[in-house]
Motif scaffolding. Structure first.
Motif, PDB file in Angstrom:
ATOM      1  N   GLN A 141      -9.280   6.250   1.677  1.00 29.07           N
ATOM      2  CA  GLN A 141      -9.143   6.811   3.113  1.00 29.07           C
ATOM      3  C   GLN A 141      -7.697   6.842   3.590  1.00 29.07           C
ATOM      4  OE1 GLN A 141     -11.262   4.255   5.757  1.00 29.07           O
ATOM      5  NE2 GLN A 141     -10.093   4.848   7.544  1.00 29.07           N
ATOM      6  N   LEU A 142      -6.982   5.745   3.386  1.00 28.93           N
ATOM      7  CA  LEU A 142      -5.640   5.796   3.691  1.00 28.93           C
ATOM      8  C   LEU A 142      -4.886   6.827   3.065  1.00 28.93           C
ATOM      9  CD1 LEU A 142      -5.218   1.847   4.395  1.00 28.93           C
ATOM     10  CD2 LEU A 142      -5.272   3.653   6.303  1.00 28.93           C
ATOM     11  N   VAL A 143      -5.016   6.811   1.982  1.00 30.50           N
ATOM     12  CA  VAL A 143      -4.100   7.678   1.066  1.00 30.50           C
ATOM     13  C   VAL A 143      -4.590   9.316   1.590  1.00 30.50           C
ATOM     14  CG1 VAL A 143      -3.819   8.620  -1.472  1.00 30.50           C
ATOM     15  CG2 VAL A 143      -3.765   6.023  -0.841  1.00 30.50           C
ATOM     16  N   VAL A 144      -5.601   9.518   1.569  1.00 34.35           N
ATOM     17  CA  VAL A 144      -5.949  10.790   1.955  1.00 34.35           C
ATOM     18  C   VAL A 144      -5.470  11.169   3.554  1.00 34.35           C
ATOM     19  CG1 VAL A 144      -8.143  12.246   2.800  1.00 34.35           C
ATOM     20  CG2 VAL A 144      -8.118  11.126   0.558  1.00 34.35           C
ATOM     21  N   ALA A 145      -5.767   9.855   4.373  1.00 34.48           N
ATOM     22  CA  ALA A 145      -5.196  10.208   5.728  1.00 34.48           C
ATOM     23  C   ALA A 145      -3.767  10.628   5.621  1.00 34.48           C
ATOM     24  CB  ALA A 145      -5.701   9.065   6.566  1.00 34.48           C
ATOM     25  N   PHE A 146      -3.049   9.769   5.090  1.00 38.05           N
ATOM     26  CA  PHE A 146      -1.580   9.962   4.987  1.00 38.05           C
ATOM     27  C   PHE A 146      -0.936  11.129   4.157  1.00 38.05           C
ATOM     28  CE2 PHE A 146      -1.452   5.508   6.590  1.00 38.05           C
ATOM     29  CZ  PHE A 146      -0.362   5.917   7.633  1.00 38.05           C
ATOM     30  N   VAL A 147      -1.518  11.697   3.225  1.00 38.06           N
ATOM     31  CA  VAL A 147      -1.568  12.818   2.550  1.00 38.06           C
ATOM     32  C   VAL A 147      -1.591  13.929   3.436  1.00 38.06           C
ATOM     33  CG1 VAL A 147      -2.099  14.514   0.762  1.00 38.06           C
ATOM     34  CG2 VAL A 147      -1.785  12.047   0.347  1.00 38.06           C
ATOM     35  N   ILE A 148      -2.400  14.027   4.210  1.00 39.26           N
ATOM     36  CA  ILE A 148      -2.769  15.172   5.286  1.00 39.26           C
ATOM     37  C   ILE A 148      -1.827  15.014   6.196  1.00 39.26           C
ATOM     38  CG2 ILE A 148      -4.470  16.091   6.911  1.00 39.26           C
ATOM     39  CD1 ILE A 148      -6.803  15.071   5.089  1.00 39.26           C
ATOM     40  N   HIS A 193      -1.761   6.952  15.865  1.00 43.31           N
ATOM     41  CA  HIS A 193      -2.778   8.084  15.500  1.00 43.31           C
ATOM     42  C   HIS A 193      -3.486   7.565  14.029  1.00 43.31           C
ATOM     43  CE1 HIS A 193      -2.613  12.022  13.133  1.00 43.31           C
ATOM     44  NE2 HIS A 193      -3.751  12.001  13.830  1.00 43.31           N
ATOM     45  N   MET A 194      -2.886   7.043  12.980  1.00 45.29           N
ATOM     46  CA  MET A 194      -3.663   6.823  11.924  1.00 45.29           C
ATOM     47  C   MET A 194      -4.652   5.521  12.151  1.00 45.29           C
ATOM     48  SD  MET A 194      -3.302   8.867   9.484  1.00 45.29           S
ATOM     49  CE  MET A 194      -2.301  10.300   9.669  1.00 45.29           C
ATOM     50  N   GLY A 195      -4.245   4.539  12.974  1.00 42.58           N
ATOM     51  CA  GLY A 195      -5.096   3.446  13.390  1.00 42.58           C
ATOM     52  C   GLY A 195      -6.344   3.884  13.886  1.00 42.58           C
ATOM     53  N   ILE A 196      -6.301   4.887  15.108  1.00 40.53           N
ATOM     54  CA  ILE A 196      -7.294   5.240  15.544  1.00 40.53           C
ATOM     55  C   ILE A 196      -8.318   6.173  14.662  1.00 40.53           C
ATOM     56  CG2 ILE A 196      -8.212   6.868  17.539  1.00 40.53           C
ATOM     57  CD1 ILE A 196      -5.525   5.800  19.219  1.00 40.53           C
ATOM     58  N   GLY A 197      -7.552   6.949  14.015  1.00 41.79           N
ATOM     59  CA  GLY A 197      -8.435   7.713  13.068  1.00 41.79           C
ATOM     60  C   GLY A 197      -9.220   6.968  11.874  1.00 41.79           C
ATOM     61  N   CYS A 198      -8.355   6.222  11.405  1.00 40.84           N
ATOM     62  CA  CYS A 198      -8.998   5.510  10.339  1.00 40.84           C
ATOM     63  C   CYS A 198     -10.154   4.393  10.697  1.00 40.84           C
ATOM     64  CB  CYS A 198      -7.925   4.557   9.562  1.00 40.84           C
ATOM     65  SG  CYS A 198      -6.832   5.580   8.460  1.00 40.84           S
ATOM     66  N   VAL A 199     -10.033   3.929  11.899  1.00 43.79           N
ATOM     67  CA  VAL A 199     -10.980   2.798  12.621  1.00 43.79           C
ATOM     68  C   VAL A 199     -12.259   3.648  12.940  1.00 43.79           C
ATOM     69  CG1 VAL A 199     -11.635   1.660  14.530  1.00 43.79           C
ATOM     70  CG2 VAL A 199      -9.415   1.081  13.423  1.00 43.79           C
ATOM     71  N   ILE A 200     -12.015   4.901  13.380  1.00 44.01           N
ATOM     72  CA  ILE A 200     -13.217   5.799  13.819  1.00 44.01           C
ATOM     73  C   ILE A 200     -13.865   6.114  12.369  1.00 44.01           C
ATOM     74  CG2 ILE A 200     -13.808   8.046  14.648  1.00 44.01           C
ATOM     75  CD1 ILE A 200     -11.827   7.422  16.882  1.00 44.01           C
ATOM     76  N   MET A 237       3.247  17.087   8.710  1.00 45.28           N
ATOM     77  CA  MET A 237       4.837  16.607   9.239  1.00 45.28           C
ATOM     78  C   MET A 237       5.542  17.514   8.741  1.00 45.28           C
ATOM     79  SD  MET A 237       6.840  13.244   8.659  1.00 45.28           S
ATOM     80  CE  MET A 237       7.359  13.977   6.911  1.00 45.28           C
ATOM     81  N   ARG A 238       5.666  18.025   7.386  1.00 43.34           N
ATOM     82  CA  ARG A 238       6.349  18.700   6.472  1.00 43.34           C
ATOM     83  C   ARG A 238       6.220  20.087   7.127  1.00 43.34           C
ATOM     84  NH1 ARG A 238       7.867  18.177   0.647  1.00 43.34           N
ATOM     85  NH2 ARG A 238       8.433  20.220   1.307  1.00 43.34           N
TER      86      ARG A 238
END
Length: 145
Positions: A114-121, A80-87, A126-127
């Motif tokens: 970018q990674l921090v923002v994506a993982f925070v969201i 999920h994050m790999g595809i999103g971050c690459v795009i 998830m929570r």
């Protein structure tokens, strides 16, 4: 199958909405930083809005991977994050969010942000869904009594 399509449409709408909201908030910040003289030329605004929608799709569509019971959770997150971050990275260069004149250090800083923002969201979602599952489990347990 119908549930997967419904979930896909829902996550896509939510992610595009979030991407466009973040885009608007970033635009406000830049407008304030530049003292109201923030201007865009050559359809830059239109390109950036379209880019934001594409980024939303990039993070929204891959969420279908969470419907699979065959993959472990860490692999689902990486997909999920790999595809999103690459795009996001491709779109960011294409629409000019960070230009070709950025140094390697600046590029690494932007990638880290970018990674921090994506993982925070992702973590917030998830929570939220974990709490929803807990509420459902409590209701099921209460019905059994």
């Amino acid at each position: 199958m119908n549930k997967i399509i419904k979930d896909l449409v829902k996550s896509t709408v939510i992610s595009i909405g979030m991407a466009l909201t973040i885009f608007c908030l970033a635009g406000i910040v830049f407008d304030i930083i530049y003292g109201g003289n923030f201007s865009l030329e050559g359809y830059s605004f239109t390109k950036m809005v379209a880019g934001s929608a594409i980024v939303g799709l990039g993070f929204g569509v891959p969420t279908v991977v969470y419907n699979s019971d065959k993959l472990p959770q860490p692999i689902k997150v990486v997909i999920h994050m790999g595809i999103g971050c690459v795009i996001y990275t491709v779109v960011a260069y294409a629409v000019g969010w960070f230009g070709g004149s950025a140094t390697i250090a600046q590029g690494l800083i932007v990638a880290a942000i970018q990674l921090v923002v994506a993982f925070v969201i992702w973590f917030c979602f998830m929570r939220y869904y974990k709490k929803e599952a807990e509420k459902m489990n409590e209701k099921i347990q209460a019905m059994k009594r």
